[in-house]
Scaffold this motif. Structure first.
Motif, PDB file in Angstrom:
ATOM      1  N   VAL A   1     -36.430 -31.103  26.797  1.00  0.00           N
ATOM      2  CA  VAL A   1     -35.498 -30.253  26.489  1.00  0.00           C
ATOM      3  C   VAL A   1     -35.771 -29.191  27.628  1.00  0.00           C
TER       4      VAL A   1
ATOM      5  N   LYS B   1     -34.958 -32.022  33.939  1.00  0.00           N
ATOM      6  CA  LYS B   1     -34.996 -33.220  32.758  1.00  0.00           C
ATOM      7  C   LYS B   1     -34.469 -34.394  33.543  1.00  0.00           C
TER       8      LYS B   1
ATOM      9  N   SER C   1     -23.859 -35.845  24.584  1.00  0.00           N
ATOM     10  CA  SER C   1     -23.257 -34.425  24.915  1.00  0.00           C
ATOM     11  C   SER C   1     -21.963 -34.469  25.285  1.00  0.00           C
TER      12      SER C   1
ATOM     13  N   GLU D   1     -33.488 -25.319  29.852  1.00  0.00           N
ATOM     14  CA  GLU D   1     -32.272 -25.070  30.218  1.00  0.00           C
ATOM     15  C   GLU D   1     -31.547 -26.044  31.351  1.00  0.00           C
ATOM     16  N   SER D   2     -30.375 -25.777  31.720  1.00  0.00           N
ATOM     17  CA  SER D   2     -29.711 -26.638  32.659  1.00  0.00           C
ATOM     18  C   SER D   2     -30.504 -26.404  34.095  1.00  0.00           C
TER      19      SER D   2
ATOM     20  N   HIS E   1     -29.964 -30.904  26.131  1.00  0.00           N
ATOM     21  CA  HIS E   1     -30.088 -29.503  26.164  1.00  0.00           C
ATOM     22  C   HIS E   1     -30.037 -29.008  24.661  1.00  0.00           C
TER      23      HIS E   1
ATOM     24  N   GLU F   1     -28.816 -37.035  28.126  1.00  0.00           N
ATOM     25  CA  GLU F   1     -27.559 -36.243  27.318  1.00  0.00           C
ATOM     26  C   GLU F   1     -26.689 -37.402  26.823  1.00  0.00           C
TER      27      GLU F   1
END
Ligand code: ADP
Ligand code: ADP
Length: 238
Positions: free
Chosen positions: A40, A47, A175, A42-43, A205, A172
């Motif tokens: 995990v 990752k 997502s 933040e953008s 995320h 993701e």
């Protein structure tokens, strides 16, 4: 012994001219057999880059990635193709792995046929995997575009499963889906893990997603892992 071992991995992206950007600054993480490890952060924290390094889609400047004891850090070409029977990927956008000009049957049979399976063998495995992802057998005659987003992700998951990998890198994977569909696809990932013992390196995320699925979680920040722990430890408020 860990199935996947990422040890002190550095990745630099080349920018214009001689400039580089260090996207991974010495990252270490392990995934055991049957384990789901969440990634995990933040953008832009690195990752996807870590997922790509494991998949051989980006160059590792230093450090080591081993799978089941074998150094795969720089595996390319034939060595990387052989790894496809061990390591597979599911991306956020199923179109990334689903050729819209191929029927679902062709999409799922292709990884088997290129590795020498007969049509009859491929047909058997494809039917088994459609069943595993809870899609009807007659899906083989239809095109990915005829399915909803959630069902397309089931097709992409079935495609990842046909070689019977031991590890799936999930980048993701829910997502882009609405919340109800996210829940059903997460349940599918959980069922697959119980049924096949497959391991996941699960990039998200979304802490809620990771809490539901992952045994351990690594938190990334600016190219480094800043915390590792159980999903509950890592996701509780300070
Ligand atoms: P995340 O998946 O956590 O959002 P990424 O691994 O995609 O993060 O990106 C990490 C950092 O590397 C970001 O700052 C991003 O802008 C940068 N980056 C990603 N891909 C490239 C690339 N091909 N060239 C240059 N920089 C990149
Ligand atoms: P066996 O391989 O002896 O049948 P397993 O416990 O390994 O027993 O697998 C149980 C079922 O799950 C089998 O139908 C097998 O084909 C399937 N399976 C095993 N590993 C995977 C995998 N990584 N992906 C998809 N299906 C798998």
């Amino acid at each position: 012994n860990p199935l996947l071992e990422v040890d002190d991995v550095v990745v630099d992206y080349r920018l214009r001219g001689r400039a580089t950007f260090r996207a991974l600054k010495g990252v270490s993480v392990t995934v055991g057999p049957g384990e789901c490890v969440g990634l995990v952060g933040e953008s832009g924290s690195g990752k996807s880059t870590l997922g790509k390094a494991v998949l051989g889609l980006t160059t590792v400047a230093s450090g080591r990635i081993t799978f089941d004891g074998t150094d795969i850090t720089h595996a390319r070409g034939a060595a990387r193709r052989r790894l496809a029977s061990d390591i597979q990927v599911v991306f956020q956008d199923p179109y990334g792995s689903l050729d819209p000009t191929m029927t679902v049957g062709e999409v799922l049979a292709e990884p088997l046929v290129v590795t020498g399976a007969t049509r009859a063998q491929a047909r058997t495995v494809v039917a088994e995997m459609l069943d595993r992802v809870r899609l009807p057998t007659d899906a083989v005659h239809r095109y990915p575009s005829e399915f909803s987003g959630g069902q397309r992700q089931r097709i992409a998951i079935a495609r990842a499963l046909v070689r019977r990998p031991r590890l799936i890198v999930c980048d993701e994977p829910v997502s882009a889906l609405d919340l109800t569909t996210q829940a059903t696809i997460l349940d599918l990932f959980l069922d697959l893990q119980r049924e096949t013992g497959v391991s996941y390196l699960f990039v998200s995320h979304d802490l809620g997603v990771v809490r539901r699925l992952c045994h351990r979680v690594a938190v990334m920040y600016q190219g480094e892992i800043v915390e590792t722990g159980s999903a509950r430890q890592v996701t509780q408020d300070p």
